[in-house]
Scaffold this motif. Sequence first.
Motif, short mmCIF file in Angstrom:
data_model
loop_
_atom_site.label_atom_id
_atom_site.label_comp_id
_atom_site.label_asym_id
_atom_site.label_seq_id
_atom_site.Cartn_x
_atom_site.Cartn_y
_atom_site.Cartn_z
N SER A 1 -40.46 119.34 33.74
CA SER A 1 -41.82 119.72 33.84
C SER A 1 -41.94 121.24 33.66
O SER A 1 -43.12 121.70 32.97
CB SER A 1 -42.13 119.14 35.41
OG SER A 1 -43.38 119.31 35.69
N LYS B 1 -42.35 122.42 30.23
CA LYS B 1 -43.42 121.85 29.60
C LYS B 1 -44.55 122.79 29.98
O LYS B 1 -45.52 123.18 29.02
CB LYS B 1 -43.83 120.34 29.98
CG LYS B 1 -42.90 119.30 29.25
CD LYS B 1 -43.46 117.78 29.74
CE LYS B 1 -42.72 116.87 29.02
NZ LYS B 1 -42.99 115.66 29.75
N LYS B 2 -44.69 123.14 31.35
CA LYS B 2 -45.90 124.32 31.74
C LYS B 2 -45.65 125.48 31.14
O LYS B 2 -46.58 126.07 30.56
CB LYS B 2 -45.68 124.12 33.13
CG LYS B 2 -46.30 123.06 34.10
CD LYS B 2 -46.03 123.25 35.62
CE LYS B 2 -46.44 122.03 36.25
NZ LYS B 2 -46.30 122.28 37.51
N THR C 1 -44.26 125.98 28.18
CA THR C 1 -44.61 125.60 26.58
C THR C 1 -46.13 125.74 26.60
O THR C 1 -46.80 126.30 25.77
CB THR C 1 -44.14 124.38 26.16
OG1 THR C 1 -42.62 124.62 26.46
CG2 THR C 1 -44.27 124.40 24.66
N GLU C 2 -46.85 125.01 27.71
CA GLU C 2 -48.29 125.05 27.41
C GLU C 2 -48.90 126.45 27.63
O GLU C 2 -49.82 126.71 26.83
CB GLU C 2 -48.73 124.12 28.42
CG GLU C 2 -48.37 122.54 28.28
CD GLU C 2 -49.10 121.67 29.58
OE1 GLU C 2 -49.30 122.39 30.55
OE2 GLU C 2 -48.62 120.38 29.36
#
Length: 104
Positions: A34, A37-38, A40-41
């Motif tokens: 998670s 992912k953050k 990466t965003e």
Amino acid sequence: EKRKVLQLEEKVNQLEIKQHAAELHAATLEQHLSHLKKETETADAARQAEHSRLTDLEARLADEQARNLAAAQAAQRHSQELKQLRAVLDAEAGLLEAVRCEVG
């Protein structure tokens, strides 16, 4: 018989401990995923913003180059016009000198 039951219960306990450890590890991995992912965003958003900024700068550069080219072309035309005017003035000055010589 009782000994086998105790051994099986011990194996069950060990498997439950291993399962619990695996579940904790899975939860840790999910949190890490998670977080990645953050990140990466965030990186994608920054990259898109930078791409947009770069595109804007490229457009501004192209506009500036077009203006500079137009200004250079105008300066060249003005230079040619000034040369032509200089030639006309020189010719008129020559005529004026010739008239002065004839009159004088």
